[in-house]
Structures are given as C-alpha cells and as structure tokens.
Write an enzyme that holds these catalytic residues in place. Structure first.
Site, short mmCIF file in Angstrom:
data_model
loop_
_atom_site.label_atom_id
_atom_site.label_comp_id
_atom_site.label_asym_id
_atom_site.label_seq_id
_atom_site.Cartn_x
_atom_site.Cartn_y
_atom_site.Cartn_z
N ASN A 1 4.72 -8.89 2.60
CA ASN A 1 5.17 -7.52 2.33
C ASN A 1 4.06 -6.57 2.79
O ASN A 1 3.05 -6.44 2.11
CB ASN A 1 5.44 -7.38 0.82
CG ASN A 1 5.78 -5.95 0.43
OD1 ASN A 1 6.03 -5.10 1.29
ND2 ASN A 1 5.78 -5.68 -0.87
N LYS B 1 4.14 -3.45 2.94
CA LYS B 1 4.18 -2.15 2.23
C LYS B 1 4.04 -1.02 3.25
O LYS B 1 4.48 -1.16 4.39
CB LYS B 1 3.12 -2.10 1.14
CG LYS B 1 3.16 -3.33 0.24
CD LYS B 1 2.35 -3.17 -1.00
CE LYS B 1 2.36 -4.50 -1.76
NZ LYS B 1 1.76 -4.40 -3.08
N HIS C 1 11.19 -4.51 -6.08
CA HIS C 1 9.73 -4.63 -6.18
C HIS C 1 9.23 -3.69 -7.29
O HIS C 1 9.77 -2.60 -7.47
CB HIS C 1 9.09 -4.27 -4.83
CG HIS C 1 7.64 -4.63 -4.78
ND1 HIS C 1 6.67 -3.86 -5.38
CD2 HIS C 1 6.99 -5.69 -4.23
CE1 HIS C 1 5.48 -4.44 -5.19
NE2 HIS C 1 5.66 -5.54 -4.50
N GLU D 1 6.82 -1.76 -7.47
CA GLU D 1 6.44 -0.42 -7.00
C GLU D 1 7.68 0.47 -6.85
O GLU D 1 7.62 1.67 -7.10
CB GLU D 1 5.66 -0.53 -5.68
CG GLU D 1 4.27 -1.10 -5.91
CD GLU D 1 3.66 -1.84 -4.73
OE1 GLU D 1 4.16 -1.72 -3.59
OE2 GLU D 1 2.67 -2.57 -4.95
N GLU E 1 6.67 -11.65 -9.99
CA GLU E 1 5.44 -10.91 -9.67
C GLU E 1 4.95 -10.18 -10.91
O GLU E 1 5.40 -9.06 -11.20
CB GLU E 1 5.73 -9.88 -8.57
CG GLU E 1 6.23 -10.47 -7.27
CD GLU E 1 5.89 -9.57 -6.11
OE1 GLU E 1 5.15 -10.02 -5.24
OE2 GLU E 1 6.33 -8.41 -6.10
N GLY F 1 -1.97 -6.57 -6.36
CA GLY F 1 -2.99 -5.73 -5.75
C GLY F 1 -4.24 -5.56 -6.60
O GLY F 1 -5.08 -4.71 -6.31
N SER G 1 -1.65 -11.08 -5.92
CA SER G 1 -3.00 -11.47 -5.48
C SER G 1 -3.08 -12.92 -5.03
O SER G 1 -4.07 -13.61 -5.28
CB SER G 1 -4.03 -11.18 -6.58
OG SER G 1 -4.07 -9.80 -6.86
N GLY H 1 -1.35 -7.85 0.02
CA GLY H 1 -2.61 -7.60 0.74
C GLY H 1 -2.94 -8.66 1.78
O GLY H 1 -3.31 -8.34 2.92
C1 PEP Z 1 3.33 -7.60 -3.65
O1 PEP Z 1 3.20 -6.40 -3.60
O2 PEP Z 1 4.46 -8.10 -3.56
C2 PEP Z 1 2.13 -8.42 -3.82
C3 PEP Z 1 2.26 -9.63 -4.24
O3 PEP Z 1 0.93 -7.80 -3.53
P1 PEP Z 1 -0.52 -8.50 -3.53
O4 PEP Z 1 -0.39 -9.83 -2.88
O5 PEP Z 1 -1.39 -7.56 -2.77
O6 PEP Z 1 -0.93 -8.63 -4.98
#
Ligand code: PEP
Length: 253
Positions: free
Chosen positions: A9, A11, A98, A100, A170, A176, A216, A238
């Site tokens: 992703n 983003k 998601h 966000e 998640e 993040g 993460s 990320g």
């Molecule tokens: C995400 O936004 O779906 C995600 C898992 O982000 P990160 O890997 O950066 O924690």
C-alpha cells in the site's frame, strides 16, 4: 490451500516517475528471486494505475490494486473513483476500510458494505481491513471490537460473496509506528477472525479466506509473522516503498 498474498500500500507517496522505477525493480526481483507461488499486489495512487499496469504486464504473480473505491456506482461525485473505473484500468484488487480511511475520512460500516458490494460486482477482490485502536488493545477487548467490525460490514454478504474477499488485520497501534504486533498476537486475532467467519459461513468457507497481517511488517519480522498458521501474508505500508524490503517480505513464507 489458501492463497499467500503480499500487498503493498503506497498510500499518498511517490511521484509517477518514482512509482515506475519502484514497480520495474519489483517486477525484476520477483521474476529472478521468487521460487514459490505468492500473489503480489501493488496498490499505487489512482493516478499511477495505468503506468503500473503496463509495467506489470506479463509478470504472472503481480497484480494491480487500488487503495480505495467509491461507495457509489457512478454519477455526480466529484473527485471519487468507482469500482467500475478501477476495473477498466486493469485493477484486480481494492483495499477497503483501511483505518486511515475510517479515521480521517469518517468512512462508516454501511459505506464499507457498499464499497465491498460494488467492488465484487465489478470483478475486484476487496482487501477488507479491520483492526483495533490502542485503547481497545489496552483494555483487552480487541476480539469483540474486530469481530463487530466484520459483522457490521460483511455479514450481510452471501456465501458466494464472502468467499471472494481477502481480509487484512491491521492493529491501528502498529500502523506506521514501528511497533509490530507479536506473531502470537497476530495469530490469536487471525484465529479469532476465522472462528467468527466460521460461525456465520461455516468452517470450509472460513478456511478458504486469506487473512493478511498489516502493521510495521518488515523484512526482519515478516518470516516470524508469516509462519503462523492463520497468517496468510501481509499488507505492507512503509516497507512497500523500497523494492528490496518489499520483495524480501514477499519471499518470507
Ligand atoms: C498499512 O498502512 O496498511 C500498513 C500496514 O502500514 P505500515 O506497514 O507502514 O505499518
């Protein structure tokens, strides 16, 4: 056997040129290094879909996804992108719900249901996200919180519909932040999600649905997390922006 899936992703990151470079690197590394079947999904910003699609053409394990779609089929909704438009760009997957989107854009369970239905009606596989905030984890009520998210958005779907979904657990406190759920925490929640699916749709259907972990996830923790029985891959934020890290995660099964 459930599908193993790693979805990146991006983003709201990367210019078109940066996205093209990253995609080309991923295509080459996957071709040269991947020695088992893993479905790789690249979810760039909408604006990059067509270019990414061209670059992954012929790469048999790599698919195109979007990060969101509208809860409306078409019409006067300025700035929105429908599931039908995504299909016309060659997308196969779409991330829905998601955290966000839920938090910053106030997406509701009802809207997410609409998005899932429109995605399915247009031939897209939804990657449906769920997960608890930190205060829920600290109160140890994460199972009830996550199962309620699924009940509210998905349990009106038919058996044929739910079978087509991919889920992503998640935990919001891990997205993040550099703070990953332990592999045991991930396994516990994935097993709980699968049990909840089985209670409504039966064990056979629940056993066929891939559940990804997100939060993460990095090359140095992916192997441990993916080794768990109910973890079928990852949704990667990320670390999906660096080809070496992303492909190392893809190779972590
Ligand atoms: C995400 O936004 O779906 C995600 C898992 O982000 P990160 O890997 O950066 O924690």
């Amino acid at each position: 056997m459930r599908k193993k899936i790693v979805a990146g992703n991006w983003k709201m990151n990367l210019t078109l040129e940066e996205g093209q470079k990253l995609t080309s690197e991923i295509v080459h590394m996957v071709k040269d290094e991947l020695n088992q079947p893993v479905t790789v999904v690249i979810n760039p910003p909408f604006t990059h879909l067509q270019s990414v699609k061209k670059l992954i053409e012929g790469a048999k394990d790599i698919f195109l996804g979007a990060q969101n779609c509208s809860d409306k089929a078409s019409g006067a909704y300025t700035g929105e992108v429908s599931a039908g438009i995504l299909t016309s760009f060659g997308a196969s997957y779409v991330i829905i719900g998601h955290s966000e989107r839920r938090e910053y854009f106030k997406e509701t369970n009802e809207q997410l249901t609409e998005k899932v239905k429109l995605a399915l009606a247009n031939g897209l596989t939804p990657i449906f996200c769920c997960g608890e905030p930190l205060e829920i984890r600290e109160a140890n009520t994460q199972d009830a919180y996550v199962t309620e998210q699924l009940t509210a958005s998905l349990f009106g779907l038919s058996e044929d519909e739910i079978k087509q979904l991919v889920l992503a657990y998640e935990p919001i406190w891990a997205i993040g932040t550099g703070r990953t759920a332990s592999s045991d925490q991930a396994q516990e929640m994935h097993a709980s999600i699968r049990k909840h699916l089985a209670s409504k749709y039966g064990q056979a259907i629940a056993d066929g649905i891939s559940i990804l972990y997100g939060g993460s996830c990095k090359p140095d923790n992916a192997q441990e997390i993916f080794s768990k029985a109910d973890v079928d891959g990852g949704l990667i934020g990320g670390a999906s922006l660096k080809s070496r890290d992303f492909v190392d995660i893809v190779k972590s099964f």
